[in-house]
Design a protein around this motif. Sequence first.
Motif, PDB file in Angstrom:
ATOM      1  N   PHE A  53       0.835  -1.202   0.000  1.00 19.73           N
ATOM      2  CA  PHE A  53       0.000   0.000   0.000  1.00 19.73           C
ATOM      3  C   PHE A  53       0.873   1.256   0.000  1.00 19.73           C
ATOM      4  N   VAL A  54       1.856   1.315   0.868  1.00 19.61           N
ATOM      5  CA  VAL A  54       2.731   2.489   0.961  1.00 19.61           C
ATOM      6  C   VAL A  54       3.507   2.683  -0.341  1.00 19.61           C
ATOM      7  N   ARG A  55       3.972   1.593  -0.926  1.00 23.55           N
ATOM      8  CA  ARG A  55       4.764   1.676  -2.157  1.00 23.55           C
ATOM      9  C   ARG A  55       3.935   2.012  -3.402  1.00 23.55           C
ATOM     10  N   GLU A  56       2.622   1.667  -3.412  1.00 27.07           N
ATOM     11  CA  GLU A  56       1.848   1.759  -4.647  1.00 27.07           C
ATOM     12  C   GLU A  56       0.682   2.743  -4.645  1.00 27.07           C
ATOM     13  N   ALA A  70       0.798  19.661  -1.976  1.00 27.56           N
ATOM     14  CA  ALA A  70       0.183  18.763  -2.953  1.00 27.56           C
ATOM     15  C   ALA A  70       0.505  19.200  -4.384  1.00 27.56           C
ATOM     16  N   GLU A  71       0.738  20.489  -4.578  1.00 28.10           N
ATOM     17  CA  GLU A  71       1.070  20.979  -5.919  1.00 28.10           C
ATOM     18  C   GLU A  71       2.385  20.402  -6.417  1.00 28.10           C
ATOM     19  N   ALA A  72       3.296  20.127  -5.509  1.00 29.96           N
ATOM     20  CA  ALA A  72       4.611  19.618  -5.890  1.00 29.96           C
ATOM     21  C   ALA A  72       4.604  18.112  -6.135  1.00 29.96           C
ATOM     22  N   LEU A  73       3.506  17.436  -5.829  1.00 28.54           N
ATOM     23  CA  LEU A  73       3.439  15.987  -5.980  1.00 28.54           C
ATOM     24  C   LEU A  73       3.061  15.610  -7.408  1.00 28.54           C
ATOM     25  N   ASN A  74       3.651  14.532  -7.875  1.00 31.46           N
ATOM     26  CA  ASN A  74       3.361  13.983  -9.190  1.00 31.46           C
ATOM     27  C   ASN A  74       2.294  12.906  -9.010  1.00 31.46           C
ATOM     28  N   GLU A  75       1.117  13.104  -9.604  1.00 34.63           N
ATOM     29  CA  GLU A  75       0.018  12.147  -9.440  1.00 34.63           C
ATOM     30  C   GLU A  75       0.314  10.796 -10.077  1.00 34.63           C
ATOM     31  N   ASP A  76       1.320  10.726 -10.934  1.00 33.70           N
ATOM     32  CA  ASP A  76       1.676   9.468 -11.589  1.00 33.70           C
ATOM     33  C   ASP A  76       2.580   8.592 -10.719  1.00 33.70           C
ATOM     34  N   LEU A  77       3.113   9.164  -9.643  1.00 38.22           N
ATOM     35  CA  LEU A  77       4.006   8.427  -8.752  1.00 38.22           C
ATOM     36  C   LEU A  77       3.292   8.116  -7.440  1.00 38.22           C
ATOM     37  N   TYR A  79       1.970   8.181  -3.888  1.00 36.85           N
ATOM     38  CA  TYR A  79       1.807   9.305  -2.968  1.00 36.85           C
ATOM     39  C   TYR A  79       2.723   9.213  -1.749  1.00 36.85           C
ATOM     40  N   TYR A  80       2.641   8.101  -1.029  1.00 35.64           N
ATOM     41  CA  TYR A  80       3.394   8.000   0.223  1.00 35.64           C
ATOM     42  C   TYR A  80       4.900   7.899  -0.009  1.00 35.64           C
ATOM     43  N   MET A  81       5.322   7.338  -1.120  1.00 32.74           N
ATOM     44  CA  MET A  81       6.745   7.294  -1.412  1.00 32.74           C
ATOM     45  C   MET A  81       7.273   8.712  -1.655  1.00 32.74           C
ATOM     46  N   GLN A  82       6.461   9.560  -2.294  1.00 26.55           N
ATOM     47  CA  GLN A  82       6.853  10.958  -2.491  1.00 26.55           C
ATOM     48  C   GLN A  82       6.923  11.695  -1.149  1.00 26.55           C
ATOM     49  N   ARG A  83       5.930  11.437  -0.293  1.00 27.28           N
ATOM     50  CA  ARG A  83       5.920  12.087   1.022  1.00 27.28           C
ATOM     51  C   ARG A  83       7.114  11.635   1.856  1.00 27.28           C
ATOM     52  N   LEU A  84       7.434  10.352   1.815  1.00 27.90           N
ATOM     53  CA  LEU A  84       8.586   9.847   2.564  1.00 27.90           C
ATOM     54  C   LEU A  84       9.886  10.445   2.038  1.00 27.90           C
ATOM     55  N   GLU A  85       9.994  10.589   0.736  1.00 29.77           N
ATOM     56  CA  GLU A  85      11.173  11.222   0.144  1.00 29.77           C
ATOM     57  C   GLU A  85      11.271  12.679   0.585  1.00 29.77           C
ATOM     58  N   GLU A  86      10.122  13.354   0.646  1.00 28.31           N
ATOM     59  CA  GLU A  86      10.077  14.746   1.103  1.00 28.31           C
ATOM     60  C   GLU A  86      10.559  14.851   2.554  1.00 28.31           C
ATOM     61  N   ILE A  87      10.090  13.954   3.396  1.00 27.49           N
ATOM     62  CA  ILE A  87      10.515  13.939   4.804  1.00 27.49           C
ATOM     63  C   ILE A  87      12.012  13.675   4.892  1.00 27.49           C
ATOM     64  N   HIS A  88      12.491  12.732   4.096  1.00 30.54           N
ATOM     65  CA  HIS A  88      13.914  12.410   4.092  1.00 30.54           C
ATOM     66  C   HIS A  88      14.746  13.621   3.655  1.00 30.54           C
ATOM     67  N   THR A  89      14.294  14.300   2.614  1.00 29.90           N
ATOM     68  CA  THR A  89      15.027  15.454   2.092  1.00 29.90           C
ATOM     69  C   THR A  89      15.024  16.625   3.068  1.00 29.90           C
ATOM     70  N   LEU A  90      13.852  16.939   3.622  1.00 30.95           N
ATOM     71  CA  LEU A  90      13.729  18.074   4.536  1.00 30.95           C
ATOM     72  C   LEU A  90      14.166  17.766   5.960  1.00 30.95           C
TER      73      LEU A  90
END
Length: 94
Positions: A53-56, A70-77, A79-90
Amino acid sequence: GGSGGDPSSSQGAAPSDVTTGTGGGAAAAAGDYLVIWGTSVNVKETKETFSRFVREFREAGSEDESDLMAEALNEDLPYYMQRLEEIHTLEEPF
């Protein structure tokens, strides 16, 4: 760890809220049928389902346009993997 003796010693210390399913055998020893105590919830199956679920998971359009992130998120990727990457980066969870 010693050899022989207690068959549970090969599994290590199990948390008090997790138990092996009835029947024991190689499947239980391998952790294929660990359940949450007092339920029939299979731990391995639940972990795999949650991980998938988290990965897909992909969010189908946000109704809350006030979420600037949400504007910075890519709907094709996913969701949670993008959020986790954001947390990791910030290095900030929020």
